[in-house]
Design a protein around this motif. Structure first.
Motif, mmCIF file in Angstrom:
data_model
loop_
_atom_site.group_PDB
_atom_site.id
_atom_site.type_symbol
_atom_site.label_atom_id
_atom_site.label_comp_id
_atom_site.label_asym_id
_atom_site.label_seq_id
_atom_site.Cartn_x
_atom_site.Cartn_y
_atom_site.Cartn_z
ATOM 1 N N UNK A 9 0.828 -1.211 0.000
ATOM 2 C CA UNK A 9 0.000 0.000 0.000
ATOM 3 C C UNK A 9 0.859 1.257 0.000
ATOM 4 N N UNK A 10 1.940 1.249 0.791
ATOM 5 C CA UNK A 10 2.857 2.399 0.825
ATOM 6 C C UNK A 10 3.510 2.598 -0.535
ATOM 7 N N UNK A 11 3.942 1.506 -1.157
ATOM 8 C CA UNK A 11 4.581 1.577 -2.476
ATOM 9 C C UNK A 11 3.591 2.108 -3.511
ATOM 10 N N UNK A 12 2.379 1.581 -3.520
ATOM 11 C CA UNK A 12 1.366 2.049 -4.478
ATOM 12 C C UNK A 12 1.053 3.521 -4.279
ATOM 13 N N UNK A 13 0.939 3.950 -3.034
ATOM 14 C CA UNK A 13 0.592 5.347 -2.738
ATOM 15 C C UNK A 13 1.705 6.303 -3.150
ATOM 16 N N UNK A 14 2.963 5.936 -2.880
ATOM 17 C CA UNK A 14 4.077 6.853 -3.103
ATOM 18 C C UNK A 14 4.735 6.737 -4.474
ATOM 19 N N UNK A 15 4.710 5.545 -5.065
ATOM 20 C CA UNK A 15 5.454 5.348 -6.311
ATOM 21 C C UNK A 15 4.588 4.885 -7.476
ATOM 22 N N UNK A 16 3.410 4.370 -7.209
ATOM 23 C CA UNK A 16 2.572 3.854 -8.289
ATOM 24 C C UNK A 16 3.290 2.725 -8.999
ATOM 25 N N UNK A 17 3.415 2.826 -10.311
ATOM 26 C CA UNK A 17 4.105 1.785 -11.076
ATOM 27 C C UNK A 17 5.540 2.188 -11.425
ATOM 28 N N UNK A 18 6.023 3.290 -10.854
ATOM 29 C CA UNK A 18 7.402 3.714 -11.109
ATOM 30 C C UNK A 18 8.386 2.811 -10.390
ATOM 31 N N UNK A 19 9.554 2.674 -10.955
ATOM 32 C CA UNK A 19 10.612 1.917 -10.284
ATOM 33 C C UNK A 19 11.061 2.685 -9.051
ATOM 34 N N UNK A 20 11.477 1.963 -8.019
ATOM 35 C CA UNK A 20 11.942 2.576 -6.779
ATOM 36 C C UNK A 20 13.049 1.714 -6.197
ATOM 37 N N UNK A 21 13.758 2.260 -5.226
ATOM 38 C CA UNK A 21 14.795 1.483 -4.553
ATOM 39 C C UNK A 21 14.586 1.579 -3.045
ATOM 40 N N UNK A 22 15.304 0.780 -2.292
ATOM 41 C CA UNK A 22 15.137 0.745 -0.836
ATOM 42 C C UNK A 22 15.426 2.098 -0.210
ATOM 43 N N UNK A 23 16.345 2.847 -0.768
ATOM 44 C CA UNK A 23 16.668 4.178 -0.243
ATOM 45 C C UNK A 23 15.435 5.084 -0.260
ATOM 46 N N UNK A 24 14.590 4.946 -1.288
ATOM 47 C CA UNK A 24 13.369 5.749 -1.359
ATOM 48 C C UNK A 24 12.424 5.401 -0.215
ATOM 49 N N UNK A 25 12.348 4.124 0.142
ATOM 50 C CA UNK A 25 11.512 3.706 1.270
ATOM 51 C C UNK A 25 12.045 4.282 2.574
ATOM 52 N N UNK A 26 13.366 4.306 2.709
ATOM 53 C CA UNK A 26 13.966 4.907 3.904
ATOM 54 C C UNK A 26 13.617 6.386 4.001
ATOM 55 N N UNK A 27 13.648 7.075 2.883
ATOM 56 C CA UNK A 27 13.386 8.518 2.872
ATOM 57 C C UNK A 27 11.951 8.873 3.265
ATOM 58 N N UNK A 28 11.006 7.974 2.981
ATOM 59 C CA UNK A 28 9.615 8.277 3.357
ATOM 60 C C UNK A 28 9.286 7.753 4.748
ATOM 61 N N UNK A 29 10.316 7.214 5.443
ATOM 62 C CA UNK A 29 10.138 6.843 6.842
ATOM 63 C C UNK A 29 9.776 5.399 7.111
ATOM 64 N N UNK A 30 9.832 4.544 6.102
ATOM 65 C CA UNK A 30 9.533 3.127 6.333
ATOM 66 C C UNK A 30 10.724 2.458 7.014
ATOM 67 N N UNK A 31 10.430 1.597 7.984
ATOM 68 C CA UNK A 31 11.472 0.832 8.666
ATOM 69 C C UNK A 31 11.019 -0.614 8.781
ATOM 70 N N UNK A 32 11.969 -1.512 8.892
ATOM 71 C CA UNK A 32 11.659 -2.924 9.078
ATOM 72 C C UNK A 32 10.877 -3.541 7.934
#
Length: 69
Positions: A9-32
């Motif tokens: 859900x976080x990936x869909x909300x923030x990135x949609x179908x765009x490619x992303x990397x783990x660093x992007x998840x860190x930047x939006x505050x996701x952990x674990x």
């Protein structure tokens, strides 16, 4: 797995179908999220892409991306 659903859900909300990397998840505050991300890849919900390298002599520029199917 509830954490995998939350991560999707976080990936869909923030990135949609765009490619992303783990660093992007860190930047939006996701952990674990590593186990959840692995679960999504194993179940072919998202596709992992191999690291990209600028040139063989420049190994400092690497990225690892995923794409939602």
């Amino acid at each position: 797995m509830p954490k995998a659903k939350h991560l999707l859900n976080v990936i869909n909300k923030n990135f949609g179908t765009l490619a992303f990397c783990r660093r992007f998840l860190d930047r939006i505050g996701e952990t674990g999220y590593l186990l959840a991300l692995k679960n999504l890849c194993e179940n072919q919900v998202i596709d992992p892409y191999p690291p990209l390298c600028d040139s063989p002599s420049n190994f400092f520029l690497l990225s690892f991306f995923f794409k939602i199917l």
